[in-house]
Write a protein that holds these residues in place. Structure first.
Motif, PDB file in Angstrom:
ATOM      1  N   HIS A   1       1.064  -1.211  -0.256  1.00  0.00           N
ATOM      2  CA  HIS A   1       0.004   0.414   0.073  1.00  0.00           C
ATOM      3  C   HIS A   1       0.666   1.026   0.234  1.00  0.00           C
ATOM      4  O   HIS A   1       0.587   2.211  -0.445  1.00  0.00           O
ATOM      5  CB  HIS A   1      -0.725   0.069   1.134  1.00  0.00           C
ATOM      6  N   ALA A   2       1.773   1.435   0.694  1.00  0.00           N
ATOM      7  CA  ALA A   2       2.904   1.894   0.836  1.00  0.00           C
ATOM      8  C   ALA A   2       4.351   1.514   0.897  1.00  0.00           C
ATOM      9  O   ALA A   2       4.552   0.923   1.609  1.00  0.00           O
ATOM     10  CB  ALA A   2       2.625   3.294   1.838  1.00  0.00           C
ATOM     11  N   ARG A   3       5.469   2.490   0.438  1.00  0.00           N
ATOM     12  CA  ARG A   3       6.409   2.544   0.811  1.00  0.00           C
ATOM     13  C   ARG A   3       7.522   3.134   1.410  1.00  0.00           C
ATOM     14  O   ARG A   3       7.072   4.653   0.512  1.00  0.00           O
ATOM     15  CB  ARG A   3       7.499   2.279  -0.468  1.00  0.00           C
ATOM     16  N   ALA A   4       7.902   3.453   2.147  1.00  0.00           N
ATOM     17  CA  ALA A   4       9.186   4.668   2.890  1.00  0.00           C
ATOM     18  C   ALA A   4      10.454   3.866   2.297  1.00  0.00           C
ATOM     19  O   ALA A   4      10.538   2.984   3.223  1.00  0.00           O
ATOM     20  CB  ALA A   4       8.553   4.657   4.402  1.00  0.00           C
ATOM     21  N   THR A   5      11.440   4.634   1.822  1.00  0.00           N
ATOM     22  CA  THR A   5      12.667   4.463   2.481  1.00  0.00           C
ATOM     23  C   THR A   5      13.039   5.394   3.390  1.00  0.00           C
ATOM     24  O   THR A   5      13.540   6.637   3.406  1.00  0.00           O
ATOM     25  CB  THR A   5      13.226   5.066   0.580  1.00  0.00           C
ATOM     26  N   VAL A   6      13.826   4.851   4.496  1.00  0.00           N
ATOM     27  CA  VAL A   6      14.655   4.466   5.429  1.00  0.00           C
ATOM     28  C   VAL A   6      16.012   5.142   5.471  1.00  0.00           C
ATOM     29  O   VAL A   6      16.356   5.733   6.276  1.00  0.00           O
ATOM     30  CB  VAL A   6      14.139   4.290   6.924  1.00  0.00           C
ATOM     31  N   LEU A   7      16.757   4.906   4.268  1.00  0.00           N
ATOM     32  CA  LEU A   7      17.928   4.915   3.588  1.00  0.00           C
ATOM     33  C   LEU A   7      18.448   4.216   2.543  1.00  0.00           C
ATOM     34  O   LEU A   7      18.217   3.235   2.481  1.00  0.00           O
ATOM     35  CB  LEU A   7      18.687   3.394   4.986  1.00  0.00           C
TER      36      LEU A   7
ATOM     37  N   VAL B   1      16.570   0.936   1.944  1.00  0.00           N
ATOM     38  CA  VAL B   1      16.428   0.129   3.118  1.00  0.00           C
ATOM     39  C   VAL B   1      14.495   0.955   3.116  1.00  0.00           C
ATOM     40  O   VAL B   1      14.152   2.120   3.412  1.00  0.00           O
ATOM     41  CB  VAL B   1      16.377  -0.403   4.676  1.00  0.00           C
ATOM     42  N   HIS B   2      14.196   0.018   2.490  1.00  0.00           N
ATOM     43  CA  HIS B   2      12.767   0.488   2.646  1.00  0.00           C
ATOM     44  C   HIS B   2      11.441   0.054   3.586  1.00  0.00           C
ATOM     45  O   HIS B   2      12.033  -1.468   4.487  1.00  0.00           O
ATOM     46  CB  HIS B   2      11.530  -0.175   1.322  1.00  0.00           C
ATOM     47  N   LEU B   3      10.151   0.512   4.046  1.00  0.00           N
ATOM     48  CA  LEU B   3       9.473   0.145   5.120  1.00  0.00           C
ATOM     49  C   LEU B   3       8.421   0.172   4.096  1.00  0.00           C
ATOM     50  O   LEU B   3       7.445   1.489   4.331  1.00  0.00           O
ATOM     51  CB  LEU B   3       9.428   1.281   5.934  1.00  0.00           C
ATOM     52  N   ASP B   4       7.433  -0.880   3.597  1.00  0.00           N
ATOM     53  CA  ASP B   4       6.499  -0.963   3.290  1.00  0.00           C
ATOM     54  C   ASP B   4       5.474  -1.213   4.408  1.00  0.00           C
ATOM     55  O   ASP B   4       5.164  -2.400   5.088  1.00  0.00           O
ATOM     56  CB  ASP B   4       6.822  -2.290   2.091  1.00  0.00           C
ATOM     57  N   GLN B   5       4.899  -0.668   4.215  1.00  0.00           N
ATOM     58  CA  GLN B   5       2.849  -1.274   4.632  1.00  0.00           C
ATOM     59  C   GLN B   5       1.866  -1.822   3.401  1.00  0.00           C
ATOM     60  O   GLN B   5       2.030  -1.984   2.812  1.00  0.00           O
ATOM     61  CB  GLN B   5       2.409   0.128   4.986  1.00  0.00           C
ATOM     62  N   VAL B   6       1.977  -3.358   4.324  1.00  0.00           N
ATOM     63  CA  VAL B   6       1.403  -4.122   3.284  1.00  0.00           C
ATOM     64  C   VAL B   6       0.070  -4.535   3.717  1.00  0.00           C
ATOM     65  O   VAL B   6      -0.341  -5.035   5.153  1.00  0.00           O
ATOM     66  CB  VAL B   6       2.189  -5.332   3.065  1.00  0.00           C
ATOM     67  N   SER B   7      -0.993  -4.921   3.260  1.00  0.00           N
ATOM     68  CA  SER B   7      -1.946  -7.027   3.756  1.00  0.00           C
ATOM     69  C   SER B   7      -1.350  -7.640   3.379  1.00  0.00           C
ATOM     70  O   SER B   7      -0.240  -7.877   2.149  1.00  0.00           O
ATOM     71  CB  SER B   7      -3.204  -6.498   2.648  1.00  0.00           C
TER      72      SER B   7
ATOM     73  N   VAL C   1      12.694  -4.028   3.839  1.00  0.00           N
ATOM     74  CA  VAL C   1      13.093  -4.383   2.470  1.00  0.00           C
ATOM     75  C   VAL C   1      13.760  -3.917   2.472  1.00  0.00           C
ATOM     76  O   VAL C   1      14.022  -2.658   2.272  1.00  0.00           O
ATOM     77  CB  VAL C   1      11.947  -4.458   1.874  1.00  0.00           C
ATOM     78  N   THR C   2      15.098  -4.861   1.726  1.00  0.00           N
ATOM     79  CA  THR C   2      16.399  -3.918   1.567  1.00  0.00           C
ATOM     80  C   THR C   2      16.676  -4.655   0.300  1.00  0.00           C
ATOM     81  O   THR C   2      16.724  -5.439  -0.580  1.00  0.00           O
ATOM     82  CB  THR C   2      17.865  -4.420   1.902  1.00  0.00           C
ATOM     83  N   GLU C   3      17.025  -3.876  -0.408  1.00  0.00           N
ATOM     84  CA  GLU C   3      17.085  -3.892  -1.597  1.00  0.00           C
ATOM     85  C   GLU C   3      18.025  -3.389  -2.482  1.00  0.00           C
ATOM     86  O   GLU C   3      19.306  -2.044  -2.061  1.00  0.00           O
ATOM     87  CB  GLU C   3      16.146  -2.347  -2.463  1.00  0.00           C
ATOM     88  N   GLN C   4      18.980  -4.576  -3.119  1.00  0.00           N
ATOM     89  CA  GLN C   4      20.224  -4.901  -3.186  1.00  0.00           C
ATOM     90  C   GLN C   4      20.540  -5.037  -4.182  1.00  0.00           C
ATOM     91  O   GLN C   4      20.195  -5.467  -4.574  1.00  0.00           O
ATOM     92  CB  GLN C   4      21.119  -5.598  -1.886  1.00  0.00           C
ATOM     93  N   PRO C   5      21.787  -4.714  -5.136  1.00  0.00           N
ATOM     94  CA  PRO C   5      22.267  -5.974  -6.585  1.00  0.00           C
ATOM     95  C   PRO C   5      22.584  -7.150  -6.209  1.00  0.00           C
ATOM     96  O   PRO C   5      22.857  -7.310  -4.987  1.00  0.00           O
ATOM     97  CB  PRO C   5      23.357  -5.199  -6.600  1.00  0.00           C
TER      98      PRO C   5
END
Length: 176
Positions: free
Chosen positions: A6-12, A19-25, A36-40
């Motif tokens: 539903h939403a994503r906040a990128t915190v770092l 690093v993201h904090l996702d609001q989910v169902s 969620v950590t996004e890395q290559p």
């Protein structure tokens, strides 16, 4: 039912990660948060010489201290996993290979986007390492495949990708 964001906040953010904090169902319909950590992606190469030995690199890392692993590293932007594997094998071990077999790709953690692409490299030519600053002091060792498998199973290979790569390569070679 599936997960829904539903939403994503990128915190770092950093040069190679976010690093993201996702609001989910969740699949059961309840609401929650997921980090969620996004890395290559990464490439790991199991170089096998004509005597059945595996090229392993030993280094001292910032987080885990001394580790032994097959050569590998990050897939850079614009690189294919195999191109990254060829580059990392040459940099870390001074090895070029004429025979490449893709052994698969795996996600290492459930909340991290990175995948590890595993390759078997054969028909090897040895040369000089081309170490980067973060690879300073890395040394190449040759291990018998049975010893590498044993080390993967008894915990001497402390990085999960190292163990996975050795075990997948050994299994592939058994069925070849």
């Amino acid at each position: 039912m599936t997960w829904k964001q539903h939403a994503r906040a990128t915190v770092l953010t950093g040069p190679r990660m976010a690093v993201h904090l996702d609001q989910v169902s969740r699949p059961d319909g309840t609401l929650g948060e997921v980090w969620v950590t996004e890395q290559p992606d990464g490439a790991l190469i199991v170089p096998l010489d004509d005597r059945g030995r595996v090229g392993m690199v030993r280094s001292v890392t910032y987080v885990h201290g001394e580790v032994v692993t097959p050569p590998g590293g990050t897939v850079e932007p614009g690189e294919s996993p195999e191109d990254a594997g060829r580059r990392e094998l040459h940099e870390e071990a001074g090895i070029t290979a004429r025979d490449w077999t893709a052994l698969g790709s795996v996600a290492l953690m459930t909340r991290n986007t990175a995948r590890l692409h595993v390759f078997l490299a054969r028909d090897l030519a040895l040369g000089e390492q081309q170490l980067t600053a973060s690879e300073f002091g890395m040394t190449l060792e040759w291990w018998g495949l049975p010893e590498a498998v044993k080390a993967a199973c008894d915990g001497r290979l402390t990085l999960v990708g190292a163990s996975l790569g050795i075990l997948v390569a050994a299994r592939y070679l058994e069925t070849e």
